[in-house]
Design an enzyme around this catalytic site. Sequence first.
Site, PDB file in Angstrom:
ATOM      1  N   ILE A 119       0.923  -1.243   0.171  1.00 61.06           N
ATOM      2  CA  ILE A 119       0.098  -0.039   0.099  1.00 61.06           C
ATOM      3  C   ILE A 119       0.943   1.114   0.125  1.00 61.06           C
ATOM      4  O   ILE A 119       1.495   1.471   1.179  1.00 61.06           O
ATOM      5  CB  ILE A 119      -0.762  -0.178   1.167  1.00 61.06           C
ATOM      6  CG1 ILE A 119      -1.757  -1.256   1.124  1.00 61.06           C
ATOM      7  CG2 ILE A 119      -1.727   1.222   1.175  1.00 61.06           C
ATOM      8  CD1 ILE A 119      -2.841  -1.478   2.330  1.00 61.06           C
ATOM      9  N   PRO A 120       1.141   1.769  -1.067  1.00 62.88           N
ATOM     10  CA  PRO A 120       2.476   2.561  -1.366  1.00 62.88           C
ATOM     11  C   PRO A 120       2.171   4.155  -0.792  1.00 62.88           C
ATOM     12  O   PRO A 120       2.198   5.206  -1.653  1.00 62.88           O
ATOM     13  CB  PRO A 120       2.673   2.602  -2.882  1.00 62.88           C
ATOM     14  CG  PRO A 120       1.113   2.279  -3.295  1.00 62.88           C
ATOM     15  CD  PRO A 120       0.489   1.344  -2.497  1.00 62.88           C
ATOM     16  N   CYS A 121       2.185   4.223   0.346  1.00 61.99           N
ATOM     17  CA  CYS A 121       2.359   5.636   0.899  1.00 61.99           C
ATOM     18  C   CYS A 121       3.463   6.239   0.757  1.00 61.99           C
ATOM     19  O   CYS A 121       3.565   7.682   0.807  1.00 61.99           O
ATOM     20  CB  CYS A 121       1.895   5.703   2.375  1.00 61.99           C
ATOM     21  SG  CYS A 121       2.848   4.423   3.396  1.00 61.99           S
ATOM     22  N   HIS A 122       4.677   5.774   0.408  1.00 59.82           N
ATOM     23  CA  HIS A 122       5.916   6.348  -0.179  1.00 59.82           C
ATOM     24  C   HIS A 122       5.692   7.033  -1.454  1.00 59.82           C
ATOM     25  O   HIS A 122       6.608   7.870  -1.752  1.00 59.82           O
ATOM     26  CB  HIS A 122       6.983   5.346  -0.307  1.00 59.82           C
ATOM     27  CG  HIS A 122       6.815   4.188  -1.467  1.00 59.82           C
ATOM     28  ND1 HIS A 122       5.900   3.244  -1.146  1.00 59.82           N
ATOM     29  CD2 HIS A 122       6.794   4.275  -2.711  1.00 59.82           C
ATOM     30  CE1 HIS A 122       6.062   2.599  -2.439  1.00 59.82           C
ATOM     31  NE2 HIS A 122       6.470   3.238  -3.422  1.00 59.82           N
TER      32      HIS A 122
END
Length: 354
Positions: free
Chosen positions: A313-316
């Site tokens: 879940i790419p919060c980056h």
Amino acid sequence: MELTKILMYKAIVEKDTSFEGVFFTAVKTTGIFCRPSCTARKPKIENVEFFETTKECVLKGYRPCKICDPLKKLHETPSEIQEILQELRDNPAFKFKDYDIRQRGIDPNKIRRWFLKNHGITFQAYQRMFKINSAFKRIQDGDRVTNTAYEMGYESLSGFGESFKNIFGVSPIKGKQQSVIDLKRIETPLGTMVACASSQGLCLLEFTDRRMLETELKSISRLLNATIIQGHNPFFEQLEMELDEYFEGRRTEFSVPLHTPGTAFQNKVWTSLRAISYGSTKSYKAQAESIKNPESVRAVANANGMNRIAILIPCHRVIGSDGRLTGYGGGVWRKKYLLELEQKYRNEITPRTS
């Protein structure tokens, strides 16, 4: 010139593998950092900087060497320990003793030190937890308590019952009303991660040095009303395969099932994160607008911070409106690396999603 620098330079000239993990060499003229044992041509000593961690190298703007690949799973589980863990998965009822470990050519002290360092428990404690977890799953699948106890190697029903209750808080008979979350340590080029999975999917993936990790583990245990314990889960194999492909630039999306307990708003935000395409970024404001909630930038940012499944879940991929790499639970240096990795490969690979 300080003595330590002379010794470290001598180590890289001799390609001394005994210094692996102790320091990294960064070359000012090329902007590249290496392992001490790298086989590439050696620079002059005045062009070299030494760092203790890969994090320091990345933050200083250095790129990893393509020859020695200093970010490649430096602390990966040794092959001989991997073989023992596989035997344990195949037969959790078997109890490894020092004699059995020596028969496999391993010093028992070495495996004890490794488990204490990397799991925080002894190998014997790991075995006990793995065995009781396996027994729990057999009972969940419908096996009788008596059969399970003796087939898993317990000498008495009372001993099995006591061990079971110490871990799960209830007797084996009431075990079917309980839930378990499997936990595994996973190595990545950016450091060790903790993965947790339920019967529905992956529910946590975090770097072990994340400050909120203990809080997140307690939260996921409470939300799922489950006990977290070392154990095997089929989702782990898929996760490790897909992470390897991602870091090698061969995967743009993940297909391992996820289990994300949370509020409806949080799940809406996490879904919007997964919609940000590989190699792209989005501001918190743009993310809020994408879920038709432009006035709730702060709420969206808070929900991003509650994401328990890093990378997948790419919060980056969320950055500040001014383009700055703002807060990331795994550290801004990791955020920088992940974004540069994706930008490097996004035009070179065909998206792989399964």
